[in-house]
Design a protein around this motif. Sequence first.
Motif, mmCIF file in Angstrom:
data_model
loop_
_atom_site.group_PDB
_atom_site.id
_atom_site.type_symbol
_atom_site.label_atom_id
_atom_site.label_comp_id
_atom_site.label_asym_id
_atom_site.label_seq_id
_atom_site.Cartn_x
_atom_site.Cartn_y
_atom_site.Cartn_z
ATOM 1 N N CYS A 263 20.531 1.148 -12.027
ATOM 2 C CA CYS A 263 19.438 1.237 -11.075
ATOM 3 C C CYS A 263 18.124 1.405 -11.827
ATOM 4 C CB CYS A 263 19.658 2.430 -10.148
ATOM 5 S SG CYS A 263 18.466 2.553 -8.796
ATOM 6 N N CYS A 264 17.025 1.006 -11.186
ATOM 7 C CA CYS A 264 15.663 1.271 -11.689
ATOM 8 C C CYS A 264 15.529 0.930 -13.170
ATOM 9 C CB CYS A 264 15.280 2.723 -11.440
ATOM 10 S SG CYS A 264 15.298 3.174 -9.687
ATOM 11 N N TYR A 265 15.719 -0.349 -13.485
ATOM 12 C CA TYR A 265 15.694 -0.806 -14.872
ATOM 13 C C TYR A 265 14.362 -0.507 -15.561
ATOM 14 C CZ TYR A 265 19.670 -3.495 -13.099
ATOM 15 O OH TYR A 265 20.854 -3.870 -12.504
ATOM 16 N N HIS A 266 13.297 -0.347 -14.776
ATOM 17 C CA HIS A 266 11.962 -0.169 -15.345
ATOM 18 C C HIS A 266 11.692 1.249 -15.832
ATOM 19 C CE1 HIS A 266 11.658 1.238 -11.241
ATOM 20 N NE2 HIS A 266 10.492 1.802 -11.502
ATOM 21 N N LEU A 267 12.555 2.199 -15.500
ATOM 22 C CA LEU A 267 12.328 3.585 -15.908
ATOM 23 C C LEU A 267 12.840 3.776 -17.333
ATOM 24 C CD1 LEU A 267 13.145 5.509 -12.614
ATOM 25 C CD2 LEU A 267 10.929 4.799 -13.514
ATOM 26 N N ILE A 268 12.030 3.301 -18.270
ATOM 27 C CA ILE A 268 12.376 3.351 -19.682
ATOM 28 C C ILE A 268 11.266 4.059 -20.449
ATOM 29 C CG2 ILE A 268 13.808 1.280 -19.601
ATOM 30 C CD1 ILE A 268 11.429 -0.311 -20.695
ATOM 31 N N GLN A 269 11.606 4.578 -21.615
ATOM 32 C CA GLN A 269 10.631 5.299 -22.422
ATOM 33 C C GLN A 269 9.737 4.342 -23.207
ATOM 34 O OE1 GLN A 269 13.677 7.693 -24.384
ATOM 35 N NE2 GLN A 269 12.903 9.544 -23.377
ATOM 36 N N ALA A 270 10.280 3.221 -23.650
ATOM 37 C CA ALA A 270 9.508 2.238 -24.413
ATOM 38 C C ALA A 270 8.618 1.432 -23.471
ATOM 39 C CB ALA A 270 10.452 1.313 -25.172
ATOM 40 N N TYR A 273 11.368 -3.585 -22.655
ATOM 41 C CA TYR A 273 12.824 -3.470 -22.639
ATOM 42 C C TYR A 273 13.397 -3.687 -24.039
ATOM 43 C CZ TYR A 273 17.682 -4.461 -21.379
ATOM 44 O OH TYR A 273 19.044 -4.448 -21.294
ATOM 45 N N GLN A 274 14.343 -2.835 -24.404
ATOM 46 C CA GLN A 274 15.038 -2.950 -25.679
ATOM 47 C C GLN A 274 16.441 -3.496 -25.425
ATOM 48 O OE1 GLN A 274 13.126 -1.947 -28.511
ATOM 49 N NE2 GLN A 274 11.628 -1.873 -26.845
ATOM 50 N N PRO A 275 16.686 -4.786 -25.719
ATOM 51 C CA PRO A 275 17.995 -5.385 -25.430
ATOM 52 C C PRO A 275 19.125 -4.631 -26.122
ATOM 53 C CG PRO A 275 16.387 -7.084 -25.979
ATOM 54 C CD PRO A 275 15.749 -5.761 -26.288
ATOM 55 N N LEU A 276 20.268 -4.593 -25.457
ATOM 56 C CA LEU A 276 21.420 -3.858 -25.980
ATOM 57 C C LEU A 276 22.322 -4.741 -26.824
ATOM 58 C CD1 LEU A 276 22.353 -1.890 -22.733
ATOM 59 C CD2 LEU A 276 21.185 -1.006 -24.743
ATOM 60 N N SER A 277 22.665 -5.911 -26.319
ATOM 61 C CA SER A 277 23.623 -6.783 -26.993
ATOM 62 C C SER A 277 22.952 -7.622 -28.072
ATOM 63 C CB SER A 277 24.308 -7.698 -25.977
ATOM 64 O OG SER A 277 23.364 -8.609 -25.419
ATOM 65 N N LEU A 287 10.201 -8.167 -21.925
ATOM 66 C CA LEU A 287 10.118 -7.659 -20.561
ATOM 67 C C LEU A 287 9.381 -6.328 -20.521
ATOM 68 C CD1 LEU A 287 13.802 -8.431 -19.531
ATOM 69 C CD2 LEU A 287 11.781 -9.818 -19.056
ATOM 70 N N SER A 288 8.259 -6.301 -19.816
ATOM 71 C CA SER A 288 7.506 -5.066 -19.628
ATOM 72 C C SER A 288 8.151 -4.243 -18.520
ATOM 73 C CB SER A 288 6.060 -5.384 -19.258
ATOM 74 O OG SER A 288 6.014 -5.984 -17.961
ATOM 75 N N ARG A 289 7.679 -3.031 -18.339
ATOM 76 C CA ARG A 289 8.174 -2.208 -17.230
ATOM 77 C C ARG A 289 7.878 -2.890 -15.899
ATOM 78 N NH1 ARG A 289 5.488 3.359 -19.523
ATOM 79 N NH2 ARG A 289 6.857 3.650 -21.319
ATOM 80 N N HIS A 290 6.722 -3.534 -15.817
ATOM 81 C CA HIS A 290 6.382 -4.268 -14.590
ATOM 82 C C HIS A 290 7.388 -5.376 -14.336
ATOM 83 C CE1 HIS A 290 4.292 -7.447 -12.263
ATOM 84 N NE2 HIS A 290 3.801 -6.418 -11.593
ATOM 85 N N ASP A 291 7.759 -6.124 -15.365
ATOM 86 C CA ASP A 291 8.757 -7.194 -15.211
ATOM 87 C C ASP A 291 10.091 -6.627 -14.737
ATOM 88 O OD1 ASP A 291 6.900 -9.040 -16.221
ATOM 89 O OD2 ASP A 291 7.563 -8.725 -18.289
ATOM 90 N N LEU A 292 10.459 -5.469 -15.256
ATOM 91 C CA LEU A 292 11.760 -4.875 -14.943
ATOM 92 C C LEU A 292 11.844 -4.351 -13.515
ATOM 93 C CD1 LEU A 292 12.343 -2.953 -18.296
ATOM 94 C CD2 LEU A 292 13.552 -5.000 -17.527
ATOM 95 N N GLN A 293 10.696 -4.280 -12.827
ATOM 96 C CA GLN A 293 10.719 -3.898 -11.419
ATOM 97 C C GLN A 293 11.102 -5.063 -10.516
ATOM 98 O OE1 GLN A 293 7.503 -1.289 -9.901
ATOM 99 N NE2 GLN A 293 6.718 -1.256 -11.986
ATOM 100 N N LEU A 294 11.061 -6.292 -11.046
ATOM 101 C CA LEU A 294 11.323 -7.481 -10.229
ATOM 102 C C LEU A 294 12.673 -7.426 -9.505
ATOM 103 C CD1 LEU A 294 10.352 -10.266 -9.280
ATOM 104 C CD2 LEU A 294 11.321 -11.238 -11.380
ATOM 105 N N TRP A 400 20.807 -11.170 -15.742
ATOM 106 C CA TRP A 400 20.516 -11.148 -17.185
ATOM 107 C C TRP A 400 20.692 -9.727 -17.722
ATOM 108 C CZ3 TRP A 400 17.371 -8.867 -20.768
ATOM 109 C CH2 TRP A 400 17.081 -9.555 -21.945
ATOM 110 N N LEU A 401 20.133 -8.743 -17.016
ATOM 111 C CA LEU A 401 20.217 -7.352 -17.446
ATOM 112 C C LEU A 401 21.649 -6.832 -17.395
ATOM 113 C CD1 LEU A 401 17.029 -6.127 -15.559
ATOM 114 C CD2 LEU A 401 17.305 -6.166 -18.053
ATOM 115 N N ILE A 402 22.377 -7.201 -16.347
ATOM 116 C CA ILE A 402 23.767 -6.760 -16.230
ATOM 117 C C ILE A 402 24.632 -7.385 -17.313
ATOM 118 C CG2 ILE A 402 25.833 -6.929 -14.783
ATOM 119 C CD1 ILE A 402 23.989 -6.557 -12.358
ATOM 120 N N LEU A 403 24.432 -8.671 -17.567
ATOM 121 C CA LEU A 403 25.207 -9.344 -18.615
ATOM 122 C C LEU A 403 24.887 -8.791 -19.997
ATOM 123 C CD1 LEU A 403 25.239 -13.054 -17.397
ATOM 124 C CD2 LEU A 403 27.229 -11.596 -17.809
ATOM 125 N N ASP A 404 23.648 -8.365 -20.207
ATOM 126 C CA ASP A 404 23.310 -7.718 -21.473
ATOM 127 C C ASP A 404 24.167 -6.474 -21.667
ATOM 128 O OD1 ASP A 404 22.010 -6.953 -23.843
ATOM 129 O OD2 ASP A 404 20.444 -5.874 -22.745
#
Length: 440
Positions: A263-270, A273-277, A287-294, A400-404
Amino acid sequence: MNTSRDKEQFSQINRLLEQSRPLWQVRAFETNLLPWQADFPCLAQRLWDISDDDIDCLDAEQARLVKALLPALTQDLHQRGLDWDLSLLTEAPAISDAALVQTPEMQFEDSAHFSAHIKGRKWAQITAFVQHLPEYDLPVLEWCAGKGHLGRLIAKTRGVDVVSLEWQAKLCEEGQTFAQQWQLSQRFICADAFAIGTDSGLTAAGLTESGLNDGQESPNRANENPLTRQQQAVALHACGDLHVRLLKLATEAGTRALAISPCCYHLIQASHYQPLSKLAQQSTLKLSRHDLQLPLQQSVIANAKQQALRHQEIAWRLGFDALQRQRRQIDEYLPLPSLKQSQLSGSFADFCLWAAQQKSVLIPQHCDFAAWLELGRQRQRLTRRIDLVAHLFRSLLERWLILDRCCFLQEHGYRVSVGEFCANSVTPRNALILALKSDD
């Protein structure tokens, strides 16, 4: 999940998101025109053909939205000689080998009393989550537990030991009281999820464990990872970096099973977005925090009154924005603090005076507020259409985020499946990632 298939699927989605960036990586409040209209004239015309009254209905149903805009977008791409795989918008990729298994509906004595203090929609989410939770006969760690409603239901219906981790001491205390009232095997750890596994020591509130007998020593030190190998970790709507933190700690510990609803992908400290995979780390998407709210910009819950208030607030904000640009002679958007709903019951003039005070903008004594409000409404017609096109890609970005996350887990030796644990009408954030550590 088939690892090679998932990688190919991620690559296809990533390619389309990279190609379509001008359409979805936008800030509607910061522009006075459709920012891409020169390259997509058919799409622009189609948007203005849609009546204002129809926008909310289209926006609430992804399939209808795609059907309404796809022909015009296809025509623009054809005229420009571009080949985008738009089938990804019409056919959701199968990111699971099979549908999630659902256990029978949970019935137990006094269930109404058990859930009396939990709001109906939240209780529906909790029960649906537990119904789709695989039974491994493992102790459970509930991540970002709040009062431990999810963990309490798991302890009640599955008969397993549950440890609920939450950083707010008051919630831990209330949750422990509930667990003791129901005589459940659930205990609370009050800890900062971001301090675990670091050398930061105690958080401001300290690290304590609730429900211990007098003189009993807490088994967890301030920086000790509470996740273990023989455990099932669960997280229902842990926001942004919190569920990412769980993924990293769980893979470090080799935790046997995971069940996570992001949930709420945009609530990040950086700031980005820092990709995981490893696969996502190769993407050119930034991806900025604004992008992650999409992915979160779909409301199936708001009623007509709530929608009307939201539209009013946006028109007011845009009206003041036009006014402040003129007064400051600076042509850029000026963000305002959050509003109390009661402020919307006043006048637009009152709102402007409040906003001007917040941002030190000088308002003339005889200001034509009605004219600025009308300008705000006209700009709102534009921003709603900019957002409508961006929303074509919101589901794609969430996949995209879930598959990451799935690829990251697979890289650490997990078998992964993904599905929906409840209807979209209960919550649009209904994705459930299930992971099981492969035998070594």
